[in-house]
Write a protein that holds these residues in place. Structure first.
Motif, short mmCIF file in Angstrom:
data_model
loop_
_atom_site.label_atom_id
_atom_site.label_comp_id
_atom_site.label_asym_id
_atom_site.label_seq_id
_atom_site.Cartn_x
_atom_site.Cartn_y
_atom_site.Cartn_z
N CYS A 99 0.86 -1.18 0.00
CA CYS A 99 0.00 0.00 0.00
C CYS A 99 0.89 1.22 0.00
N GLY A 100 0.64 2.13 -0.93
CA GLY A 100 1.38 3.38 -0.99
C GLY A 100 0.77 4.40 -0.07
N SER A 101 0.77 5.64 -0.50
CA SER A 101 0.29 6.72 0.34
C SER A 101 -0.98 7.34 -0.24
N TRP A 102 -1.43 8.38 0.43
CA TRP A 102 -2.59 9.14 -0.02
C TRP A 102 -2.20 9.95 -1.24
N LEU A 103 -3.10 10.06 -2.19
CA LEU A 103 -2.86 10.75 -3.45
C LEU A 103 -4.05 11.65 -3.75
N ASP A 104 -3.81 12.78 -4.39
CA ASP A 104 -4.89 13.66 -4.81
C ASP A 104 -5.75 12.95 -5.87
N ALA A 105 -7.05 13.11 -5.79
CA ALA A 105 -7.96 12.46 -6.74
C ALA A 105 -7.69 12.90 -8.17
N HIS A 106 -7.38 14.17 -8.38
CA HIS A 106 -7.08 14.66 -9.72
C HIS A 106 -5.84 13.98 -10.29
N ALA A 107 -4.84 13.74 -9.44
CA ALA A 107 -3.61 13.06 -9.88
C ALA A 107 -3.92 11.62 -10.28
N ALA A 108 -4.76 10.94 -9.50
CA ALA A 108 -5.13 9.56 -9.84
C ALA A 108 -5.89 9.52 -11.17
#
Length: 155
Positions: free
Chosen positions: A128-137
């Motif tokens: 599991c990685g980290s939290w990411l911005d929804a726009h980046a995903a």
């Protein structure tokens, strides 16, 4: 920046033990109930070639429910060596404690999925990685077109 609003189709209702994939087939039966509504965004493909995954927080939603919901972020998983973003959606922004709870769940999920893949003799790293911005995903995803017939590898 405003959160993106997306259509999500629920494949695993909150509290369900049955994990279904984007094509409707049963991936596996879990020994623990899913703490979130889990589904996919039919208009996008994730980095692993399957429909982009989405978690919808809140009350239980029935299997097959289609709803438009805001994506507040994403969690990046590595499943069998393939990067797999999970959009985290809800009606309201997530509190810091909710973000930590989602990340904790997916860290445990990655360990369990790694064990399942080991038993199934399916090689590859799980993490599991980290939290990411929804726009980046969403920028890493690609629009689904008519040529998509389902995931490129079995889960």
């Amino acid at each position: 920046m405003h959160p993106p609003e997306l259509e999500v189709v629920i494949e695993v209702p909150r509290g369900s033990f049955v994990k279904r994939g984007s094509t409707g087939g049963i991936d596996f039966v879990s020994p623990l109930p899913c703490p979130f509504n889990y589904g996919s965004v039919p208009k996008y493909l994730g980095l692993e070639g399957d429909l982009l995954d989405a978690v919808v927080l809140g009350p239980r939603l029935a299997y097959g429910t289609r709803l438009t919901v805001k994506a507040w972020g994403a969690v990046t998983l590595i499943d069998r060596g393939l990067q797999d973003d999970k959009l985290i959606c809800s009606a309201e922004p997530l509190a810091a404690a909710e973000r930590r709870a989602v990340l904790s769940f997916f860290r445990l999920y990655a360990r369990c999925k790694g064990l399942l893949n080991f038993v199934r003799r399916r090689p590859g790293r799980n993490a599991c990685g980290s939290w990411l911005d929804a726009h980046a995903a969403l920028a890493r995803a690609r629009p689904r077109d008519a040529s998509w017939n389902g995931p490129p590898i079995p889960y």
